[in-house]
Motif scaffolding. Sequence first.
Motif, short mmCIF file in Angstrom:
data_model
loop_
_atom_site.label_atom_id
_atom_site.label_comp_id
_atom_site.label_asym_id
_atom_site.label_seq_id
_atom_site.Cartn_x
_atom_site.Cartn_y
_atom_site.Cartn_z
N LEU A 1 6.01 -97.14 20.29
CA LEU A 1 5.53 -98.34 20.99
C LEU A 1 6.63 -98.93 21.87
N VAL A 2 7.82 -99.05 21.31
CA VAL A 2 8.95 -99.60 22.07
C VAL A 2 9.26 -98.70 23.27
N VAL A 3 9.29 -97.40 23.03
CA VAL A 3 9.56 -96.45 24.11
C VAL A 3 8.50 -96.55 25.21
N SER A 4 7.24 -96.65 24.81
CA SER A 4 6.15 -96.75 25.79
C SER A 4 6.24 -98.02 26.61
N ALA B 1 5.42 -88.94 29.51
CA ALA B 1 5.29 -90.21 30.21
C ALA B 1 6.63 -90.66 30.78
N ALA B 2 7.72 -90.32 30.12
CA ALA B 2 9.05 -90.72 30.59
C ALA B 2 9.37 -90.15 31.95
N ASN B 3 8.75 -89.03 32.30
CA ASN B 3 8.99 -88.42 33.60
C ASN B 3 8.57 -89.32 34.75
N SER B 4 7.65 -90.24 34.48
CA SER B 4 7.15 -91.12 35.54
C SER B 4 8.18 -92.15 35.98
N PHE B 5 9.12 -92.51 35.10
CA PHE B 5 10.17 -93.43 35.55
C PHE B 5 11.48 -92.69 35.86
N LEU B 6 11.59 -91.44 35.41
CA LEU B 6 12.77 -90.65 35.76
C LEU B 6 12.70 -90.16 37.20
N ASN B 7 11.49 -89.95 37.72
CA ASN B 7 11.36 -89.45 39.09
C ASN B 7 12.06 -90.31 40.13
N PRO B 8 11.82 -91.63 40.17
CA PRO B 8 12.53 -92.42 41.17
C PRO B 8 14.03 -92.43 40.97
N VAL B 9 14.48 -92.28 39.73
CA VAL B 9 15.91 -92.24 39.46
C VAL B 9 16.52 -90.95 39.99
N LEU B 10 15.89 -89.82 39.66
CA LEU B 10 16.44 -88.52 40.03
C LEU B 10 16.29 -88.21 41.50
N TYR B 11 15.14 -88.56 42.07
CA TYR B 11 14.86 -88.19 43.45
C TYR B 11 15.38 -89.21 44.46
N VAL B 12 15.68 -90.40 44.01
CA VAL B 12 16.11 -91.44 44.95
C VAL B 12 17.53 -91.88 44.67
N PHE B 13 17.77 -92.42 43.50
CA PHE B 13 19.05 -93.06 43.23
C PHE B 13 20.19 -92.07 43.06
N MET B 14 19.89 -90.80 42.77
CA MET B 14 20.93 -89.79 42.66
C MET B 14 21.14 -89.05 43.96
N GLY B 15 20.44 -89.46 45.00
CA GLY B 15 20.50 -88.73 46.26
C GLY B 15 21.84 -88.80 46.95
N PHE C 1 6.81 -98.21 30.57
CA PHE C 1 5.92 -98.99 31.43
C PHE C 1 6.70 -99.94 32.33
N LEU C 2 7.63 -100.69 31.76
CA LEU C 2 8.38 -101.67 32.54
C LEU C 2 9.25 -101.01 33.61
N LEU C 3 10.02 -99.99 33.19
CA LEU C 3 10.90 -99.32 34.14
C LEU C 3 10.10 -98.55 35.19
N GLY C 4 9.06 -97.83 34.74
CA GLY C 4 8.27 -97.06 35.68
C GLY C 4 7.49 -97.92 36.64
N PHE D 1 -0.01 -94.24 37.23
CA PHE D 1 0.08 -93.81 35.83
C PHE D 1 0.64 -94.94 34.95
N CYS D 2 1.73 -95.54 35.41
CA CYS D 2 2.34 -96.61 34.63
C CYS D 2 1.41 -97.83 34.52
N ALA D 3 0.62 -98.06 35.56
CA ALA D 3 -0.31 -99.20 35.53
C ALA D 3 -1.37 -99.04 34.45
N PHE D 4 -1.67 -97.80 34.08
CA PHE D 4 -2.68 -97.55 33.05
C PHE D 4 -2.06 -97.39 31.66
N LEU D 5 -0.76 -97.42 31.56
CA LEU D 5 -0.11 -97.29 30.27
C LEU D 5 -0.48 -98.41 29.28
N PRO D 6 -0.71 -99.64 29.73
CA PRO D 6 -1.10 -100.70 28.77
C PRO D 6 -2.33 -100.35 27.94
#
Length: 347
Positions: A45-48, A289-303, A52-55, A89-94
């Motif tokens: 639950l905590v992880v989800s 589900a964690a991949n949904s918030f890792l994408n902006p980190v990996l594809y954008v912020f690590m660029g 949700f918040l980060l993604g 996807f994150c919007a439907f996580l709740p």
Amino acid sequence: MDYLDDYSYPYDYNYSLELNDTPLELPVFTHKSTCSMEVLCVCLLVVSVVIFLLGFCGNALVIWISGFKMKRTVNTTWYLSLAISDFVFCAFLPFSITNMAMEEWIFGRFMCKFASSVMFLNMFSSIFLLVVISVDRCVSVVFPVWAQNHRTVNKASIIVVFSWVFAIALSFPSAIFREVHTHMGRTICFNNYTWDQYSHKTVAVSRFLAGFIMPFVIIIFCYSIIILKLRTNRMTKSSKPFKVMTALVAAFFVCWLPYHVFVLLELNQQNYDHNILITGLKVGASLAAANSFLNPVLYVFMGNDFKQKFKNSVLSKMENAMGDEGRTTSRYLSRSSSMDTRASTHI
């Protein structure tokens, strides 16, 4: 009937029920959630909630900047589409978080089908867009001049549309097989694969092939070609491209492999311990589900270089990372060939 502990975790990666022809029973008992007393359930639950918040916030930020603050380019088209997919996807996580906490589905039959379908739609669209980005990077590095002359926003938009159409087609099984059932005071949203004896296997195998094996093979192939090209052009002075590519492939593999493994094991659930399958599906779903918030980190912020971006504003950081003229790689390409100086090969 043997009712299993069925949960709708992120997406609809729940344990499937086998229903017989027994009429639906009216609720007799009042269901009480025991999630708060289970360590695994509380942790997930905590992880989800964190996902949700980060993604939600991270992808909203990408959408805002790439969609409204930056010039429309091929790269921003990729990032915008990927961010929209992960944002939805994150919007439907709740829905899944609520169901996880209550251990009961309270949103009705329509939302049972719709929420699941939308989440699978975004699962496939996100994966397909990752593949598109990988292929685009590969083409830009191997054929920089051709890419400079033929990579257009219109063509990129058409590719994105095809990716979403293909994702919609693969998300239909959720709308078809998803059902709601009430038993002993508890309402659950589950996969009812009793229509056909091969339906469960067909859905699971097709998702494994189209949602993991084929994308993973293409991504590995593309980044292998990129690494070989970078080495050929003597670009090994900077380890940044290799670190980013390794992170991208590793994140994809780690996030998706556990889920697909346990979904395939579920096909022969009689041969495995029920509790192990349930736990594996829960953890695998959370990792996916964690991949949904890792994408902006990996594809954008690590660029680009992290220290330099840290000193800049958020807008400047994302513009540098998402801009078509990748400074790092294009600078190295210019050393190997004067024709490649205009190449957009930011990784």
